[in-house]
Scaffold this motif. Structure first.
Motif, PDB file in Angstrom:
ATOM      1  N   UNK B  84       0.862  -1.176   0.000  1.00  0.00           N
ATOM      2  CA  UNK B  84       0.000   0.000   0.000  1.00  0.00           C
ATOM      3  C   UNK B  84       0.904   1.233   0.000  1.00  0.00           C
ATOM      4  N   UNK B  95      -0.918  -4.201   8.728  1.00  0.00           N
ATOM      5  CA  UNK B  95      -2.193  -3.820   8.117  1.00  0.00           C
ATOM      6  C   UNK B  95      -3.333  -4.782   8.468  1.00  0.00           C
ATOM      7  N   UNK B  96      -3.044  -6.078   8.453  1.00  0.00           N
ATOM      8  CA  UNK B  96      -4.103  -7.061   8.663  1.00  0.00           C
ATOM      9  C   UNK B  96      -4.373  -7.388  10.134  1.00  0.00           C
ATOM     10  N   UNK B 143       4.342  -8.943   5.620  1.00  0.00           N
ATOM     11  CA  UNK B 143       2.915  -8.599   5.741  1.00  0.00           C
ATOM     12  C   UNK B 143       2.052  -9.851   5.631  1.00  0.00           C
TER      13      UNK B 143
END
Lengths: 257, 235
Positions: B84, B95-96, B143
Motif C-alpha cells: 500500500x 495492516x491485517x 505482511x
C-alpha cells in the motif's frame, strides 16, 4: 524534434495559453472607478453568502450521494457501466436554461414530484431548497464521472490484497481505495464546485431568489453597468478559481512524479 | 487440510486441478510459463472463481459458493508484492492486524521477529512507495506472514531477485513453515527454486492439465513429457 521546431512548438503553445488567459486582463480595463456603494455592496455580499453556503450544502449532498454511486459504477461490468454513464451525461449535456425550465416544470404543479411536494407545503421555486437541488442536478454528473475515473485508477490487486488480509469491503474502501483516490476525488469535487457555483442558466429560472453570485452579477450589469459589477466579479473569481486550480495542479504534479 | 478439485476455463485452454494437501505440507507447482499455474493459485486464493468443482480449507468451504476474500485464512504473495503506497513499511506489515492484536505481546514479539529476520529495521518508518523492489518483496513476505495464515500461496515471489536474496528468503520461508506449521503451495518456472522451497512434493502442469505428480526424485528420474524433460535438463 529538432531544436528549431521545438522552439516553434513552444512559442505556439505560449501564444495559445496567452490567448486563453487574455480575458483576465479585463480586470485592469479602464472603465472608470469601480462602484461599491451600499446599494451595490449589500446585495452583492448577500449573494456571496448565498452562493457559498448553499453551494457548500449542495456539494455535501453531491459527495454523500455521488461517492457510493461512483464506487458502485467502478465495480460494474463494462456493459452496465455504459448505462449509468449515459444517464449521468444527460444533466451534463442538457443546455442549462433547458434544464432550469424542465426542473421548474417537473418540481412545480405540473410534475408528479412537484404535486407531491406541494401537498406537503414544500415549494420548489425561488427558495433555498430550489437553489440547492438545482446545483445538485447540475454538478452531480461531473462529480460522479470524475470520481469513477479516480476510483478506477486504484489498482484492483491492492484492494484484493487488503481483503485477503482480513478487511471487509467497507474497510478496504476507507483504508485503501479512498486514500489512494483522494486527489482524484478532490479534482472531481472541484469541477463540481466550479460548475455549481458558476451556474446561471438553470438557477436564474429555478431560484432567481435568493440570488447567488452569477444572478447578482447579471442583475448589477443590467441595473448599474460594468463599474458596479467589477468588485463582485473579483470576489466571484477568488471563490471559484483557486481551489479547483490547486487541486488540478497537485493532481498533475502527482501523476508526473 | 486443503482439498481442491476444480476446473477453470481460460481463453486458450481449461485448467483442471486436484490436490489434497495436509497441514504443514508444502507443494511445488511446476511447469513452463503460461501452463496455468498462476490460475490455480488465483482460484484457491479467491482472486478468480473456478467454473466447477470444490475447494475446502480445513473446516472452511472456499468454493462453491465463493467465500469472500476477507474470510479466507490465506496468505498470497505474488511477483508484484502490491504494497500500500500511502502507508509506511510498518503500517503495511501490521495492516491485517486489529488494534487489539497489535497491542498483544505475542503478536508484537512475532512482528519483531519478522522485522529482525527480514532485516526490515532500517526501513521500518519509510514510505512503502520509496523502497526498492527487493525490499518490497521482504515487506510483502512479512505482511503476509504477520497474520500467521494456515495456508500460504506463493506465485513466483522471487522473480527478478538476485540469487543471494532468493536463498535467504527461501531459508526464512522454510524455517517459518516448520515453526508456525503453515502449508505452502509455491509456483515457479525454475525447478531449483521450487526444490529448495518445497523439497518433498511437486505437481507438473502443461496446458492446464496435471501431467505428473510425485517427489522431485521421481520427476527427475522419469519425466512424463518431453517438455518436462527439457525443463528439468539444467538440473
Amino acid at each position: 524534434m529538432s531544436e528549431g521546431r521545438s522552439w516553434m512548438a513552444r512559442a505556439g503553445a505560449a501564444l495559445l495559453a496567452l490567448a486563453l488567459l487574455y480575458p483576465l486582463s479585463a480586470l485592469f480595463a479602464r472603465i472608470g472607478a469601480w462602484q461599491w456603494s451600499a446599494q451595490v455592496r449589500e446585495p452583492a455580499l448577500a449573494s456571496v453568502r448565498v452562493s457559498l453556503v448553499l453551494t457548500a450544502i449542495a456539494m455535501v449532498i453531491v459527495v454523500v450521494l455521488g461517492t457510493p454511486m461512483a464506487a458502485y459504477i467502478a465495480r460494474c461490468s463494462s456493459k452496465e457501466r455504459l448505462v449509468w454513464q449515459a444517464a449521468l451525461l444527460v444533466p451534463i449535456l442538457l443546455p442549462p436554461l433547458a434544464l432550469g425550465i424542465l426542473f421548474t416544470l417537473a418540481f412545480g404543479p405540473f410534475g408528479g414530484v412537484g404535486r407531491l411536494l406541494q401537498h406537503y407545503g414544500v415549494a420548489m421555486t425561488n427558495n433555498a431548497p430550489a437553489f440547492v437541488v438545482t446545483q445538485v442536478y447540475v454538478a452531480m454528473g461531473y462529480y460522479v464521472l470524475g470520481a469513477v475515473a479516480a476510483l478506477d485508477a486504484v489498482p484492483s490487486m491492492l484492494q484484493k490484497q487488503a481483503a485477503l488480509l482480513g478487511l471487509t469491503p467497507a474497510r478496504v474502501f476507507f483504508r485503501v481505495t479512498l486514500p489512494l483516490a483522494r486527489l482524484g476525488l478532490a479534482v472531481a469535487l472541484s469541477i463540481a464546485w466550479v460548475r455549481a457555483v458558476g451556474e446561471f442558466g438553470a438557477v436564474v429560472v429555478t431560484a432567481y431568489y435568493p440570488s447567488g453570485m452569477p444572478v447578482q452579477l447579471w442583475v448589477d450589469l443590467q441595473s448599474y453597468g460594468l463599474p458596479a459589477v467589477m468588485p463582485l466579479l473579483v470576489i466571484f473569481l477568488a471563490v471559484a478559481l483557486p481551489l479547483p486550480w490547486l487541486a488540478h495542479v497537485l493532481a498533475q504534479r502527482r501523476s508526473n512524479a | 487440510m486443503l482439498d481442491a478439485h476444480f476446473t477453470k476455463r481460460r481463453r486458450d485452454f481449461t485448467v483442471s486441478f486436484s490436490l489434497e494437501l495436509g497441514s504443514g505440507e508444502s507443494l511445488g507447482l511446476f511447469g513452463a510459463s503460461g501452463a496455468g499455474k498462476s490460475t490455480v493459485l488465483a482460484c484457491i486464493a479467491g482472486i478468480e472463481d473456478p467454473d466447477d468443482g470444490h475447494i475446502h480449507l480445513a473446516d472452511a468451504r472456499l468454493f462453491p459458493p465463493p467465500l469472500p476474500l476477507h474470510r479466507r485464512p490465506i496468505g498470497y504473495l505474488t511477483q508484484e508484492p502490491s504494497l500500500f503506497p500511502h502507508l509506511s513499511v510498518r503500517d503495511n506489515i501490521t495492516f491485517g492486524l486489529s488494534k487489539a492484536e497489535q497491542a498483544d505481546t505475542e503478536h508484537a514479539d512475532w512482528i519483531a521477529t519478522l522485522k529482525n529476520r527480514l532485516k526490515l529495521a532500517p526501513l521500518w518508518s519509510a514510505p512503502a512507495s520509496r523502497i526498492s523492489g527487493g525490499q518490497a518483496r521482504r515487506v510483502g513476505l512479512a505482511r503476509m506472514l504477520a497474520r500467521r495464515p494456515p495456508l500460504v500461496l506463493l506465485d513466483e515471489p522471487f522473480a527478478g531477485l538476485d540469487r543471494q536474496l532468493v536463498r535467504e528468503l527461501i531459508d526464512d520461508l522454510v524455517f517459518w513453515s516448520k515453526s508456525i506449521g503453515f502449508s505452502m503451495i509455491a509456483v515457479d518456472h525454475r525447478a531449483d527454486v521450487l526444490m529448495r522451497l518445497c523439497p518433498r512434493m511437486a505437481i507438473v502442469l502443461e496446458q492446464g492439465q496435471i501431467v505428473q505428480r510425485g517427489s522431485w526424485a521421481e520427476l527427475c528420474g522419469a519425466p512424463a513429457t518431453p517438455l518436462l524433460r527439457s525443463l528439468l535438463a539444467p538440473l
